[in-house]
Design a protein around this motif. Structure first.
Motif, PDB file in Angstrom:
ATOM      1  N   UNK A 204       0.824  -1.213   0.000  1.00 50.52           N
ATOM      2  CA  UNK A 204       0.000   0.000   0.000  1.00 50.52           C
ATOM      3  C   UNK A 204       0.855   1.257   0.000  1.00 50.52           C
ATOM      4  N   UNK A 205       1.865   1.271   0.844  1.00 52.79           N
ATOM      5  CA  UNK A 205       2.706   2.466   0.964  1.00 52.79           C
ATOM      6  C   UNK A 205       3.473   2.753  -0.323  1.00 52.79           C
ATOM      7  N   UNK A 206       3.629   1.730  -1.162  1.00 54.38           N
ATOM      8  CA  UNK A 206       4.286   1.944  -2.443  1.00 54.38           C
ATOM      9  C   UNK A 206       3.407   2.667  -3.456  1.00 54.38           C
ATOM     10  N   UNK A 207       2.116   2.776  -3.140  1.00 53.50           N
ATOM     11  CA  UNK A 207       1.184   3.462  -4.046  1.00 53.50           C
ATOM     12  C   UNK A 207       0.668   4.775  -3.477  1.00 53.50           C
ATOM     13  N   UNK A 208       0.192   4.752  -2.239  1.00 53.82           N
ATOM     14  CA  UNK A 208      -0.378   5.961  -1.651  1.00 53.82           C
ATOM     15  C   UNK A 208      -0.482   5.770  -0.140  1.00 53.82           C
ATOM     16  N   UNK A 209      -0.043   6.753   0.606  1.00 50.18           N
ATOM     17  CA  UNK A 209      -0.032   6.641   2.073  1.00 50.18           C
ATOM     18  C   UNK A 209      -1.434   6.599   2.672  1.00 50.18           C
ATOM     19  N   UNK A 210      -2.443   6.941   1.890  1.00 50.97           N
ATOM     20  CA  UNK A 210      -3.813   6.935   2.400  1.00 50.97           C
ATOM     21  C   UNK A 210      -4.426   5.533   2.450  1.00 50.97           C
ATOM     22  N   UNK A 211      -3.773   4.548   1.853  1.00 56.71           N
ATOM     23  CA  UNK A 211      -4.342   3.203   1.814  1.00 56.71           C
ATOM     24  C   UNK A 211      -4.178   2.478   3.142  1.00 56.71           C
ATOM     25  N   UNK A 212      -3.016   2.602   3.758  1.00 54.79           N
ATOM     26  CA  UNK A 212      -2.678   1.803   4.940  1.00 54.79           C
ATOM     27  C   UNK A 212      -3.688   1.910   6.083  1.00 54.79           C
ATOM     28  N   UNK A 213      -4.206   3.098   6.428  1.00 57.49           N
ATOM     29  CA  UNK A 213      -5.168   3.162   7.544  1.00 57.49           C
ATOM     30  C   UNK A 213      -6.421   2.320   7.313  1.00 57.49           C
ATOM     31  N   UNK A 214      -6.824   2.148   6.071  1.00 55.66           N
ATOM     32  CA  UNK A 214      -8.006   1.337   5.776  1.00 55.66           C
ATOM     33  C   UNK A 214      -7.706  -0.153   5.932  1.00 55.66           C
ATOM     34  N   UNK A 215      -6.484  -0.537   5.618  1.00 51.08           N
ATOM     35  CA  UNK A 215      -6.071  -1.924   5.849  1.00 51.08           C
ATOM     36  C   UNK A 215      -5.994  -2.192   7.352  1.00 51.08           C
ATOM     37  N   UNK A 216      -5.434  -1.256   8.071  1.00 47.49           N
ATOM     38  CA  UNK A 216      -5.331  -1.388   9.530  1.00 47.49           C
ATOM     39  C   UNK A 216      -6.709  -1.512  10.173  1.00 47.49           C
ATOM     40  N   UNK A 217      -7.664  -0.712   9.714  1.00 43.08           N
ATOM     41  CA  UNK A 217      -9.021  -0.761  10.258  1.00 43.08           C
ATOM     42  C   UNK A 217      -9.650  -2.128  10.009  1.00 43.08           C
ATOM     43  N   UNK A 218      -9.474  -2.663   8.803  1.00 49.77           N
ATOM     44  CA  UNK A 218     -10.034  -3.976   8.473  1.00 49.77           C
ATOM     45  C   UNK A 218      -9.433  -5.073   9.340  1.00 49.77           C
ATOM     46  N   UNK A 219      -8.175  -4.958   9.623  1.00 52.01           N
ATOM     47  CA  UNK A 219      -7.452  -5.981  10.398  1.00 52.01           C
ATOM     48  C   UNK A 219      -7.841  -5.958  11.870  1.00 52.01           C
ATOM     49  N   UNK A 220      -8.041  -4.769  12.404  1.00 54.78           N
ATOM     50  CA  UNK A 220      -8.225  -4.621  13.852  1.00 54.78           C
ATOM     51  C   UNK A 220      -9.683  -4.578  14.286  1.00 54.78           C
ATOM     52  N   UNK A 221     -10.573  -4.118  13.410  1.00 57.68           N
ATOM     53  CA  UNK A 221     -11.969  -3.911  13.801  1.00 57.68           C
ATOM     54  C   UNK A 221     -12.776  -5.197  13.669  1.00 57.68           C
ATOM     55  N   UNK A 222     -13.474  -5.587  14.727  1.00 52.80           N
ATOM     56  CA  UNK A 222     -14.292  -6.800  14.702  1.00 52.80           C
ATOM     57  C   UNK A 222     -15.681  -6.551  14.113  1.00 52.80           C
ATOM     58  N   UNK A 223     -16.161  -5.330  14.185  1.00 53.89           N
ATOM     59  CA  UNK A 223     -17.506  -4.977  13.743  1.00 53.89           C
ATOM     60  C   UNK A 223     -17.432  -4.358  12.352  1.00 53.89           C
ATOM     61  N   UNK A 224     -17.978  -5.053  11.354  1.00 54.75           N
ATOM     62  CA  UNK A 224     -17.885  -4.575   9.981  1.00 54.75           C
ATOM     63  C   UNK A 224     -18.574  -3.236   9.783  1.00 54.75           C
ATOM     64  N   UNK A 225     -19.597  -2.962  10.546  1.00 57.09           N
ATOM     65  CA  UNK A 225     -20.323  -1.702  10.352  1.00 57.09           C
ATOM     66  C   UNK A 225     -19.446  -0.495  10.661  1.00 57.09           C
ATOM     67  N   UNK A 226     -18.386  -0.688  11.443  1.00 54.93           N
ATOM     68  CA  UNK A 226     -17.479   0.427  11.754  1.00 54.93           C
ATOM     69  C   UNK A 226     -16.637   0.825  10.542  1.00 54.93           C
ATOM     70  N   UNK A 227     -16.639  -0.014   9.511  1.00 53.66           N
ATOM     71  CA  UNK A 227     -15.885   0.292   8.302  1.00 53.66           C
ATOM     72  C   UNK A 227     -16.694   1.099   7.298  1.00 53.66           C
ATOM     73  N   UNK A 228     -18.016   1.113   7.482  1.00 49.23           N
ATOM     74  CA  UNK A 228     -18.885   1.758   6.503  1.00 49.23           C
ATOM     75  C   UNK A 228     -18.815   3.275   6.627  1.00 49.23           C
ATOM     76  N   UNK A 229     -18.920   3.950   5.508  1.00 46.89           N
ATOM     77  CA  UNK A 229     -18.818   5.410   5.473  1.00 46.89           C
ATOM     78  C   UNK A 229     -19.808   5.929   4.432  1.00 46.89           C
ATOM     79  N   UNK A 230     -20.966   6.366   4.887  1.00 44.05           N
ATOM     80  CA  UNK A 230     -22.016   6.806   3.972  1.00 44.05           C
ATOM     81  C   UNK A 230     -21.593   8.002   3.129  1.00 44.05           C
ATOM     82  N   UNK A 231     -20.674   8.808   3.654  1.00 47.90           N
ATOM     83  CA  UNK A 231     -20.226   9.985   2.918  1.00 47.90           C
ATOM     84  C   UNK A 231     -19.254   9.623   1.793  1.00 47.90           C
ATOM     85  N   UNK A 232     -18.684   8.426   1.869  1.00 46.94           N
ATOM     86  CA  UNK A 232     -17.719   8.007   0.853  1.00 46.94           C
ATOM     87  C   UNK A 232     -18.134   6.665   0.248  1.00 46.94           C
TER      88      UNK A 232
END
Length: 331
Positions: A204-232
């Motif tokens: 991810x870091x080889x393409x854009x620094x904005x990708x990594x936080x989304x990977x981290x969220x997927x890895x650490x968060x147990x509740x899938x609804x916490x990943x949803x973003x109605x604005x995006x």
């Protein structure tokens, strides 16, 4: 892993894409309130899909543009027995301009890129221009939604994932998303070491620094609804995050399918790539039969699976698989 398992995961990936897309249409774009009213016990079956103004355009068990565009890539792979970017671009263009019927569900970014009459001759120029006209802000998930089949190529996954993404989606967030998903699918299908969390962050870091936080969220968060973003909704990194969440946290294909579909958001696209990954992980045999049989274009998909396998997988292996299937059908 034996050859039968490779074929099972190969097939599971493509069926997973189509099934996630077809069932995910049922909650695409719905708010939590909509889903609570229309699916008080959750969406589980194709025949539950609420036929509102948006959804009634498709027949029950049909897939959307996500799988249509995946098939555009697949048909080019079959024709060329490999990767020919011009043929993929031609298939995209023909599909968008109605050669195979109305391209229902086509995304705004994809529509803009495929509109110019010289797109096939200059696909990367058209793609880059649309991205630049967005002030380099457009990072929709239209490249990611179709990339499952790229992971089935026997080699050069990263380069091909990059190029096929950039045929319509030039942003590095889109490109990085496609590379991560395609390389994960490839490793799962062909029994190679799968990219670890740390590996994905490095990619991810080889393409854009904005990708990594989304990977981290997927890895650490147990509740899938916490990943949803109605604005995006429709953002490539939200879709990547949901797909990786399913890979890391779903106990089975069906568990992941229903979790993603019932989380809402851009559910057809989220489920298309998530279930392609889950199909590659758990295999075709893990998919409940109702989801396979409920696809109204199952025959078309089955032909593509077999034709692709004949191109990408060793010929003696395919002959053995087809012989065993034929013998089972005779019995």
């Amino acid at each position: 892993m034996n050859n039968g398992q490779v074929y099972d995961r190969f097939k599971g990936c493509l069926y997973g894409q189509a099934i996630g897309d077809a069932l995910g249409l049922g909650t695409e774009g719905m708010t939590d309130e909509d889903m609570a009213w229309k699916y008080p016990h959750g969406l589980q079956h194709y025949n539950q899909i609420f036929q509102d103004r948006h959804r009634k355009r498709w027949k029950i068990g049909d897939w959307t543009d996500d799988t249509d565009m995946m098939l555009c890539i697949a048909h080019a792979f079959i024709k060329d027995k490999g990767v020919n970017l011009t043929d993929i671009a031609q298939n995209f263009y023909d599909w968008a301009h109605g050669k195979y019927g109305e391209p229902m569900g086509i995304g705004e970014n994809t529509y803009k890129v495929l509109s110019p009459c010289d797109y096939v001759e200059k696909p990367f120029d058209c793609s880059r221009l649309v991205w630049e006209m967005s002030r380099k802000q457009s990072a929709a998930n239209g490249g990611l939604m179709r990339t499952s089949v790229v992971g089935l190529l026997p080699k050069d996954i990263r380069l091909n994932a990059e190029n096929i993404c950039k045929l319509t989606h030039y942003d590095p967030r889109c490109v990085g998303s496609c590379v991560i998903a395609s390389e994960l699918i490839h490793a799962l299908v062909y029994d190679l070491p799968t990219p670890s969390y740390e590996d994905m962050i490095k990619i991810a870091d080889g393409y854009d620094e904005r990708i990594a936080p989304y990977i981290q969220l997927a890895y650490q968060e147990k509740d899938i609804t916490k990943l949803m973003d109605d604005e995006h909704m429709g953002y490539t990194l939200v879709t990547l995050s949901v797909a990786l969440w399913a890979y890391w946290h779903a106990a089975s294909f069906e568990d992941g399918l229903l979790a993603v579909v019932n989380a809402g958001g851009d559910a057809d696209t989220n489920a298309a790539i998530a279930c392609a990954i889950l199909g590659a992980k758990f295999g075709f045999k893990s998919i409940p039969q109702e989801y396979v049989d409920g696809l109204i274009y199952k025959g078309q998909l089955e032909t593509v699976v077999e034709d692709l396998a004949n191109v990408f997988l060793p010929k003696p292996f395919i002959k053995r698989i087809m012989h065993r299937l034929f013998e089972k059908q005779k019995r």
